[in-house]
Design a protein around this motif. Structure first.
Motif, PDB file in Angstrom:
ATOM      1  N   ARG A  17      -3.046  12.281  -0.418  1.00 58.37           N
ATOM      2  CA  ARG A  17      -4.462  12.151  -0.067  1.00 58.37           C
ATOM      3  C   ARG A  17      -4.705  12.563   1.380  1.00 58.37           C
ATOM      4  NH1 ARG A  17      -8.203   6.679  -0.760  1.00 58.37           N
ATOM      5  NH2 ARG A  17     -10.211   7.734  -0.414  1.00 58.37           N
ATOM      6  N   GLU A  69     -14.683  12.097  -4.354  1.00 63.02           N
ATOM      7  CA  GLU A  69     -14.230  11.807  -2.987  1.00 63.02           C
ATOM      8  C   GLU A  69     -13.673  13.067  -2.321  1.00 63.02           C
ATOM      9  OE1 GLU A  69     -11.521   8.524  -3.041  1.00 63.02           O
ATOM     10  OE2 GLU A  69     -13.132   7.043  -3.101  1.00 63.02           O
ATOM     11  N   THR A  87      -5.778   1.766   5.216  1.00 63.96           N
ATOM     12  CA  THR A  87      -5.358   0.592   4.452  1.00 63.96           C
ATOM     13  C   THR A  87      -4.192   0.924   3.532  1.00 63.96           C
ATOM     14  OG1 THR A  87      -7.637  -0.257   4.508  1.00 63.96           O
ATOM     15  CG2 THR A  87      -6.147  -1.193   2.868  1.00 63.96           C
ATOM     16  N   GLU A  88      -4.268   2.066   2.865  1.00 62.42           N
ATOM     17  CA  GLU A  88      -3.204   2.459   1.938  1.00 62.42           C
ATOM     18  C   GLU A  88      -1.895   2.753   2.671  1.00 62.42           C
ATOM     19  OE1 GLU A  88      -4.775   5.762  -0.175  1.00 62.42           O
ATOM     20  OE2 GLU A  88      -6.248   4.578  -1.289  1.00 62.42           O
ATOM     21  N   ASN A 119     -15.332   6.894   5.565  1.00 65.35           N
ATOM     22  CA  ASN A 119     -14.924   5.898   4.569  1.00 65.35           C
ATOM     23  C   ASN A 119     -13.541   6.230   4.011  1.00 65.35           C
ATOM     24  OD1 ASN A 119     -17.347   4.493   4.846  1.00 65.35           O
ATOM     25  ND2 ASN A 119     -18.349   5.625   3.207  1.00 65.35           N
ATOM     26  N   ASP A 120     -13.301   7.515   3.750  1.00 71.63           N
ATOM     27  CA  ASP A 120     -11.985   7.923   3.259  1.00 71.63           C
ATOM     28  C   ASP A 120     -10.901   7.601   4.282  1.00 71.63           C
ATOM     29  OD1 ASP A 120     -13.111   8.835   0.955  1.00 71.63           O
ATOM     30  OD2 ASP A 120     -13.078  10.959   1.491  1.00 71.63           O
ATOM     31  N   ASP A 144     -10.909   5.168   6.471  1.00 68.75           N
ATOM     32  CA  ASP A 144     -10.658   3.727   6.460  1.00 68.75           C
ATOM     33  C   ASP A 144      -9.787   3.338   5.273  1.00 68.75           C
ATOM     34  OD1 ASP A 144     -12.245   3.576   8.708  1.00 68.75           O
ATOM     35  OD2 ASP A 144     -14.066   3.005   7.609  1.00 68.75           O
ATOM     36  N   GLU A 145     -10.074   3.929   4.107  1.00 65.28           N
ATOM     37  CA  GLU A 145      -9.264   3.623   2.912  1.00 65.28           C
ATOM     38  C   GLU A 145      -7.831   4.108   3.082  1.00 65.28           C
ATOM     39  OE1 GLU A 145     -11.263   5.378  -0.355  1.00 65.28           O
ATOM     40  OE2 GLU A 145     -13.014   4.052  -0.246  1.00 65.28           O
TER      41      GLU A 145
END
Length: 413
Positions: free
Chosen positions: A257, A169, A245-246, A238-239, A241-242
């Protein structure tokens, strides 16, 4: 239209090479068969010797150290070919054979693909094609920012390719140096990206496009580098979006991150932003020197794609800054809530301690009186009093009641 058709690039200067390449006179044989695009850019008829190898370093005169040592059994020449009318005419195995084959075919074009070449190989190319020493130094050391420079009849282009590694990632960046002349194109690759073998296959499958010369091959390389940005953009999205959420889930590791992805976006921005100006400079040069109209349209399409990618990267970086601010706010709110809970718990503990202390003080009064009159001394006048016991009990009661009233008024009880 030669490789010098583009004007001085963004960040690059229009610099003439130190010495002019030897050219064949107009009256010499074979000049009539060459196209006007390559007239005056033909090599001397004498064959060149094989490229020099790196001399072994002696104890007295150690050889120069390469910035990135080449691993054993490393093959620098990935592919080398001479094309004529857009079709592969020869596939020499060495640089020396490539030089010889290109001399034998005045109308040909050499496409040489290298991966982390040695200093000796780059100097042999510089000698054969009259490449500027500054461009050779850049290609050898790598770690350059994207740029476009013109040295005489040769364009020197630096590109930063990227690929997204799903398992890790993260974004992996590679560096590509391209030398474009009237009848040659040389690529020097540092890193795994891009896959130039696929670019070469694509061009060989469209000989009409490849027959337009080195400019067409340069377009194909630019197109491959820019197309390689698309999977990176999707992976980064995508990262993002993740991460969002986190952040709202309260993951304590999300800050690390966010910072790592922000650093990658800085590198990605450095790779894409200069390309916009570079491609506009190339388009201006193509239009000025009358390059094939279809090739100009292809280049404009690449410029549109890189502009879109650059805007997406800018948006990612701005969004990461905002996400980091939101995360800091949420972390601050969480810390404030924890501090408030700790303060409330401390307040409740203080109330309990006050109650315990008040009752301990109240009970201490009768204990003190009883302890005093419990001492077995012979001379204690109060022991002979008839009212001594009621007096002691009354004294203990008065002290206890007084303390209780005082503590009650102060809300300790």
């Amino acid at each position: 239209m030669s490789g010098s058709s583009a004007s001085g690039g963004s960040g690059g200067s229009s610099t003439s090479s130190g010495s002019s390449r030897p050219s064949r006179s107009s009256g010499s044989s074979g000049s009539s068969g060459s196209s006007s695009r390559r007239t005056g850019w033909l090599r001397p008829s004498s064959p060149a010797g094989p490229p020099p190898t790196t001399p072994p370093a002696s104890a007295s005169t150690p050889g120069p150290a390469s910035p990135e040592p080449t691993p054993p059994n490393h093959r620098s020449v990935i592919d080398s070919a001479v094309y004529r009318d857009g079709r592969r005419a020869a596939s020499p195995g060495t640089l020396a054979d490539t030089f010889r084959q290109l001399r034998e075919q005045p109308d040909g074009m050499a496409w040489i693909g290298l991966h982390r070449p040695t200093e000796a190989e780059l100097h042999s190319l510089a000698t054969e094609f009259n490449l500027h020493p500054l461009s050779i130094e850049d290609a050898l050391e790598a770690h350059q920012r994207p740029k476009l420079e013109r040295y005489g009849d040769t364009l020197f282009v630096v590109l930063r390719a990227a690929r997204y590694l799903d398992a890790l990632e993260e974004v992996d960046f590679g560096e590509l140096h391209v030398f474009v002349g009237p009848d040659f194109l040389i690529t020097v690759r540092h890193g795994a990206a891009p896959d130039l073998s696929a670019v070469r296959r694509r061009m060989e499958e469209t000989p009409d496009l490849l027959s337009l010369g080195p400019e067409a091959a340069l377009y194909a390389i630019l197109d491959a580098v820019v197309d390689g940005y698309a999977p990176v953009v999707e992976g980064v999205q995508n990262d993002m979006d993740e991460i969002e959420t986190e952040v709202f889930r309260g993951d304590p590791e999300v800050s690390r991150r966010i910072y790592a992805l922000s650093r990658e976006m800085v590198e990605f921005q450095r790779a894409t932003r200069p390309l916009v100006g570079m491609l506009h400079s190339l388009m201006a040069g193509f239009a000025k020197y009358g390059t094939d109209e279809e090739l100009q349209r292809y280049l404009r399409d690449v410029a549109d794609h890189v502009t879109h990618t650059s805007e997406r990267v800018d948006g990612f970086r701005q969004a990461l800054t905002e996400i980091l601010t939101v995360n800091a706010t949420l972390v601050s709110q969480q810390q404030n809530a924890e501090m408030r809970a700790l303060a409330e718990a401390g307040f409740e503990q203080n109330e309990e301690i006050k109650k315990i202390s008040a009752w301990a003080a109240i009970l201490f009064a009768p204990t003190l009186v009883g302890t005093i009159y419990g001492m077995n001394f012979d001379t204690m006048p109060e022991l002979k009093w008839a009212v001594g016991y009621p007096f002691a009990v009354l004294l203990m009661a008065v002290v206890c009641v007084s303390l209780y009233v005082i503590f009650k008024k102060r809300d300790w009880l």
